[in-house]
Every structure is written in C-alpha cells, then in structure tokens.
Design a protein around this motif. Structure first.
Motif, mmCIF file in Angstrom:
data_model
loop_
_atom_site.group_PDB
_atom_site.id
_atom_site.type_symbol
_atom_site.label_atom_id
_atom_site.label_comp_id
_atom_site.label_asym_id
_atom_site.label_seq_id
_atom_site.Cartn_x
_atom_site.Cartn_y
_atom_site.Cartn_z
ATOM 1 N N HIS A 101 -11.771 17.094 67.546
ATOM 2 C CA HIS A 101 -10.691 16.529 68.356
ATOM 3 C C HIS A 101 -11.289 15.966 69.645
ATOM 4 O O HIS A 101 -12.275 16.495 70.165
ATOM 5 N N HIS A 102 -10.659 14.916 70.141
ATOM 6 C CA HIS A 102 -11.185 14.216 71.307
ATOM 7 C C HIS A 102 -10.176 14.216 72.448
ATOM 8 O O HIS A 102 -8.964 14.248 72.230
ATOM 9 N N ALA A 103 -10.706 14.153 73.660
ATOM 10 C CA ALA A 103 -9.868 14.078 74.859
ATOM 11 C C ALA A 103 -10.728 13.531 75.980
ATOM 12 O O ALA A 103 -11.938 13.289 75.793
ATOM 13 N N GLU A 104 -10.116 13.310 77.139
ATOM 14 C CA GLU A 104 -10.887 12.889 78.292
ATOM 15 C C GLU A 104 -10.326 13.527 79.548
ATOM 16 O O GLU A 104 -9.152 13.913 79.600
ATOM 17 N N VAL A 105 -11.169 13.649 80.546
ATOM 18 C CA VAL A 105 -10.771 14.216 81.827
ATOM 19 C C VAL A 105 -10.004 13.159 82.606
ATOM 20 O O VAL A 105 -10.387 11.978 82.636
ATOM 21 N N SER A 106 -8.902 13.574 83.231
ATOM 22 C CA SER A 106 -8.080 12.666 84.026
ATOM 23 C C SER A 106 -7.878 13.246 85.422
ATOM 24 O O SER A 106 -7.789 14.469 85.590
ATOM 25 N N ALA A 107 -7.815 12.372 86.419
ATOM 26 C CA ALA A 107 -7.514 12.811 87.783
ATOM 27 C C ALA A 107 -6.020 12.960 87.999
ATOM 28 O O ALA A 107 -5.592 13.471 89.038
ATOM 29 N N GLU A 108 -5.228 12.556 87.028
ATOM 30 C CA GLU A 108 -3.774 12.637 87.150
ATOM 31 C C GLU A 108 -3.333 14.088 87.319
ATOM 32 O O GLU A 108 -3.871 14.993 86.683
ATOM 33 N N GLY A 109 -2.362 14.289 88.200
ATOM 34 C CA GLY A 109 -1.851 15.641 88.420
ATOM 35 C C GLY A 109 -2.845 16.558 89.093
ATOM 36 O O GLY A 109 -2.708 17.788 88.994
ATOM 37 N N GLY A 110 -3.843 15.994 89.749
ATOM 38 C CA GLY A 110 -4.826 16.821 90.441
ATOM 39 C C GLY A 110 -5.962 17.277 89.575
ATOM 40 O O GLY A 110 -6.865 17.970 90.054
ATOM 41 N N GLY A 111 -5.959 16.887 88.297
ATOM 42 C CA GLY A 111 -7.020 17.303 87.383
ATOM 43 C C GLY A 111 -6.437 17.801 86.087
ATOM 44 O O GLY A 111 -5.879 18.897 86.033
ATOM 45 N N THR A 112 -6.545 16.998 85.021
ATOM 46 C CA THR A 112 -5.914 17.334 83.751
ATOM 47 C C THR A 112 -6.805 16.883 82.598
ATOM 48 O O THR A 112 -7.852 16.258 82.804
ATOM 49 N N ILE A 113 -6.359 17.192 81.381
ATOM 50 C CA ILE A 113 -7.015 16.727 80.161
ATOM 51 C C ILE A 113 -6.025 15.828 79.429
ATOM 52 O O ILE A 113 -4.885 16.233 79.165
ATOM 53 N N ARG A 114 -6.475 14.624 79.111
ATOM 54 C CA ARG A 114 -5.617 13.662 78.430
ATOM 55 C C ARG A 114 -5.983 13.604 76.947
ATOM 56 O O ARG A 114 -7.158 13.424 76.586
ATOM 57 N N LEU A 115 -4.978 13.759 76.092
ATOM 58 C CA LEU A 115 -5.184 13.631 74.653
ATOM 59 C C LEU A 115 -4.893 12.192 74.243
ATOM 60 O O LEU A 115 -3.965 11.567 74.767
ATOM 61 N N PRO A 116 -5.657 11.641 73.297
ATOM 62 C CA PRO A 116 -5.456 10.240 72.917
ATOM 63 C C PRO A 116 -4.099 9.988 72.266
ATOM 64 O O PRO A 116 -3.494 8.945 72.477
ATOM 65 N N ALA A 117 -3.625 10.950 71.479
ATOM 66 C CA ALA A 117 -2.343 10.767 70.795
ATOM 67 C C ALA A 117 -1.201 10.897 71.798
ATOM 68 O O ALA A 117 -0.899 11.987 72.268
ATOM 69 N N GLY A 118 -0.591 9.782 72.141
ATOM 70 C CA GLY A 118 0.523 9.797 73.079
ATOM 71 C C GLY A 118 0.102 9.732 74.528
ATOM 72 O O GLY A 118 0.918 9.475 75.408
ATOM 73 N N GLY A 119 -1.166 9.986 74.813
ATOM 74 C CA GLY A 119 -1.658 9.884 76.179
ATOM 75 C C GLY A 119 -1.146 10.948 77.122
ATOM 76 O O GLY A 119 -1.244 10.800 78.342
ATOM 77 N N LYS A 120 -0.619 12.057 76.609
ATOM 78 C CA LYS A 120 -0.110 13.113 77.479
ATOM 79 C C LYS A 120 -1.259 13.877 78.131
ATOM 80 O O LYS A 120 -2.352 13.986 77.553
ATOM 81 N N VAL A 121 -0.992 14.395 79.338
ATOM 82 C CA VAL A 121 -2.014 15.150 80.054
ATOM 83 C C VAL A 121 -1.588 16.610 80.162
ATOM 84 O O VAL A 121 -0.394 16.926 80.200
ATOM 85 N N TYR A 122 -2.575 17.493 80.231
ATOM 86 C CA TYR A 122 -2.331 18.932 80.282
ATOM 87 C C TYR A 122 -3.261 19.559 81.318
ATOM 88 O O TYR A 122 -4.462 19.294 81.326
ATOM 89 N N ARG A 123 -2.678 20.369 82.200
ATOM 90 C CA ARG A 123 -3.485 21.064 83.195
ATOM 91 C C ARG A 123 -4.312 22.158 82.550
ATOM 92 O O ARG A 123 -5.370 22.531 83.033
ATOM 93 N N SER A 124 -3.818 22.723 81.472
ATOM 94 C CA SER A 124 -4.472 23.857 80.824
ATOM 95 C C SER A 124 -5.360 23.390 79.670
ATOM 96 O O SER A 124 -4.863 22.773 78.717
ATOM 97 N N PRO A 125 -6.653 23.678 79.696
ATOM 98 C CA PRO A 125 -7.502 23.358 78.544
ATOM 99 C C PRO A 125 -7.022 24.032 77.262
ATOM 100 O O PRO A 125 -7.133 23.452 76.178
ATOM 101 N N SER A 126 -6.494 25.246 77.391
ATOM 102 C CA SER A 126 -6.026 25.955 76.200
ATOM 103 C C SER A 126 -4.804 25.271 75.608
ATOM 104 O O SER A 126 -4.681 25.131 74.385
#
Length: 459
Positions: free
Chosen positions: A48-73
């Motif tokens: 699975h792939h993702a990228e680090v985003s500065a959005e929200g102070g620091g999140t993980i963005r998933l490619p499907a839908g582009g949603k970001v998550y503060r929690s890596p888990s």
C-alpha cells in the motif's frame, strides 16, 4: 536529508507525556511533505502507498480519495480496508526507515537536550524524564530481541513517574509507552497495584476493526474500575478437587475463614463451588451428603470486565471467580472485598463535598460573576451564566489570582493555599471517577486542614 537537518527541533516535553505525531517529525525535518510511504504485507502479497502531507499540521495522505489521517495506524487500517495495525511499524520511507525508527530518533534527540526547568527540583527517588526514556528504550530492546520482557508490579511502574496512583498519570504513562511502541500485558489500568505486568510490543496487526492504540486518533475508552483492580481478583485462589469429601471442604473453609470454596479439577477447569449455605442445605437434606451434592454453580468473569456490570452478580451470588490474563482462575471477588475496597472512600468523599460547597459559597459571597468570568473564561468560550457552572478548577483559578486573593483580606500565603487546593483537586478527581487506587495516606487530613481554614475565615 542531511544530518544537520535531522537534528533540529527536538522537543524535551515529548519525553513527558505527549504522543509523537507526524507533525513533530515534519518539524524536526525527519520527514518532509511529499515523502513517499509504503506499507508492505508480504504474507498477503500486498503493498500500500501513501505520502506525507503538511495538511492539518502533519498527516498521511492515501491515494484513494486523497483523504488525510493524523494517525499512522488509522491510515494503515483504511489502506487495507479492515483490521487493526500499528501504523508506526507499518509505514516506511523510501530510505527503508519505518516511522517508528524516526520517532525513536526524535525521542533520542529530545533526551539529549537540557531538561526542562524544574526537573532538578524533583526528589532523587523519582527518575527524570530522560532516565525514564532510557529505561523504556531498554524495555523496548528486550521486547524486540525476544529476551525476557521487563516485568514489574503496577506500583513499581507508577514509581517511574513518581506516582502512587493511576488517576493523575494514566494518560501520560500510556503516551510514553506508545512512543516506544510498548504496552503492558495485562493492561496496567485493569489490574490492582500489586499485580505483575510485562512491557511488550504493540501488536503489529490484529483482526480487530478498531484502530491500534498507538497514536491517539482512535476512540479512547475512559476506563472505569475493572474487576481486576480489586486486590483479591488476582491474588490466587484455594480450591478443592471434585474427588474430595465434604468434611475436607468444611475443614479448609474453617482453617482459612472462607465463606466459599471453588471446586476445581485444575487451574482452568471449574466444577462449581461450595458455600456455607450450600453445605447447610445439603446436610439438611441428607446428613451424609457428598461434596458433589453440596456443590453449586460458580459464576465466572474476566479480570478486564467492568466492575459496575459485575456488582449485581456479586450482590446476588456473594462472589465471582475471576479469570486472569492467561484465562486461568486468578482469584475470587466477594461482596466483602468490594466493600473493603470502596468503603475507605466514604469519609474523603464527604469531606471533599463539604469543601466544594464552602468554596462555592465563598466565591459567590465575595465576587461578582463578571469578576469570576474574567479569570475563568476571559474569552467567553464557556458562556458561564451562573456560579453553578463553576468547577473545582475554577475555584482554584479565582483564588490563585492575586487581585481576587487581595479582596479576601486574609493574612495567609496565597501560593501555599492554592497549591494545596490544586493537590486536593487531583484527589477530588480520583474520588469522582471512583479510582480504585488507594488515596495518598495524608489525603484526609490535608482536606480537613483546608476546611478548617475556611471555617475559621468565613464563619
């Protein structure tokens, strides 16, 4: 990323009770916005792939839908679609480093910085945050290498944070353990202070649909007392074999002052129990009754079951047998055990209630609501409409304010009095949440002393 960049912006307070976030790694230049992340699951042949985003102070963005998550888990769970994962040990950068390794770098950098002001004022018996960090690192190493996990009592665990009860430090301990990828087994908040726990790694993957408790985005359960917090629940149990005779059972009960005795064929197999009532009824029917004829059903519960749900069962049957973390019968809880555990809270509970009423009466009598609001809610975010909306913490804020204190005209030291009130606030919180841990030995006289001051200066 250069060595210079990766050594900046470490925060010493990360060692003292806050979970590390993606934003912290960004600020320390251990990650950068746009960094690619991968989550490999070789056994499932998935990546699975993702990228680090500065959005929200620091999140993980998933490619499907582009949603970001503060929690890596949480991001790992959503990427897979089901299950629970330790995202810090799941996601890795293009350089091959897992987020967990970057988190450890940040914590090491924080430990190398000068300790925050006030650290030196702590007594020598309380480890510093940096010492605690090194201890947790060694525990993590033991867990990672397959060596014998660090084992200690809950009381000794609390000692590393300079505490005697869990109420004030539970969240801090959980955060610092999580920062090192550790949990306790069994959970330290679900057993009594003398129980032995082990420091083990956060499970990398489980079948649960809830997010892993590693980074704080998952819903946090506010634990009430569990059965395991009653001392007798994990203190072992004396049983009798089903082949024994009833006279042996009576003898054991008399010698040990038991009101009930489990009938067990092994540590995991419960046949039932004999009680004085069941023995009397059996022998009334037949003076030569056997153990089997006097045996009645024994209710069983797990150590991590909420105590509030078990109280009706204890009230009806007088006792329950408790299965521990290994599913063996670890102890027994009776109605007397519950009364003993919570009966000691009655007097402090009443005293804190009186103190609360006297403080509210004092503030209502001496200050206007506008004066109180200016101290407790200067931005008007709480919309304090009456004195009834004030909390105990508000009382402390008002009396800590130099101008408000001066209005009282008391020739007492403001700092000493309000420091004592803040200590009592913590005691009050433990009482209101029915924290099963014993109160500090001097809790009751400390509350009484403040009540005496209020009686003297306000009556």
């Amino acid at each position: 990323m250069s060595e210079t960049e990766s050594s900046t912006s470490a925060h010493p307070y990360l060692l003292d009770g806050r979970r590390v976030t993606i934003g912290d790694l960004l600020e320390a230049h251990l990650l950068a916005a746009g960094d690619k992340l991968t989550f490999h699951r070789p056994r499932k042949n998935e990546t699975h792939h993702a990228e680090v985003s500065a959005e929200g102070g620091g999140t993980i963005r998933l490619p499907a839908g582009g949603k970001v998550y503060r929690s890596p888990s949480r991001a790992a769970g959503v990427a897979v679609g089901s299950g629970s994962f330790d995202g810090w040990s799941a996601w890795q950068t293009d350089s091959g480093l897992f987020l967990d390794a970057l988190r450890q770098q940040l914590l090491d950098q924080a430990a190398a910085q000068p300790q925050p002001a006030g650290e030196a004022d702590k007594t020598a018996r309380v480890p510093t945050a940096a010492e605690r960090h090194e201890w947790l690192k060694s525990a993590r190493q033991a867990a990672d290498t397959g060596a014998e996990p660090v084992s200690l009592s809950v009381r000794d665990l609390l000692g590393w944070w300079g505490a005697t009860g869990r109420g004030a430090v539970r969240e801090q301990i959980e955060a610092e353990l999580a920062n090192h990828g550790l949990v306790t087994q069994p959970p330290f908040e679900q057993v009594n202070l003398e129980s032995t726990i082990q420091l083990v790694r956060v499970p990398s993957e489980s079948a649960s649909t809830a997010s892993s408790a590693g980074d704080g985005e998952a819903a946090v359960r506010e634990p009430g007392p569990t059965v395991g917090t009653i001392a007798s629940s994990m203190a072992g149990v004396t049983g009798i074999k089903p082949a024994a005779d009833l006279d042996e059972a009576v003898t054991q009960m008399l010698l040990n002052d038991f009101s009930q005795l489990p009938v067990m064929s092994g540590p995991y197999k419960v046949i039932g129990a004999v009680t004085w009532k069941s023995i009397a009824q059996a022998r009334h029917r037949n003076g030569e009754s056997t153990l089997a004829q006097a045996t009645v059903e024994a209710r069983e519960v797990r150590y991590d079951h909420d105590l509030i749900d078990v109280l009706p069962v204890i009230a009806q049957h007088d006792f329950v047998l408790v299965r521990g973390p290994k599913n063996d019968i670890a102890g027994i809880v009776t109605a007397s055990d519950v009364a003993l555990a919570y009966g000691t809270l009655a007097s402090p509970f009443l005293l804190v209630g009186e103190l609360d009423q006297r403080l509210r009466a004092l503030i209502t009598d001496r200050y206007t609501l506008a004066e109180v609001t200016a101290v407790c809610d200067p931005n008007h975010t709480r919309n304090l409409a009456s004195f009834d909306a004030l909390t105990f913490g508000d009382y402390v804020r008002v009396l800590s304010n130099p101008a408000c204190w001066q209005q009282l005209g008391w020739r007492l030291d403001r700092v000493a009095v309000t420091r004592r009130l803040d200590d009592i606030r913590k005691i009050r919180n433990d009482l209101m949440h029915f924290n099963p841990d014993p109160l500090p030995r001097n809790a009751e006289p400390r509350v009484r002393a403040v009540i005496d001051i209020l009686r003297t200066y306000t009556d």
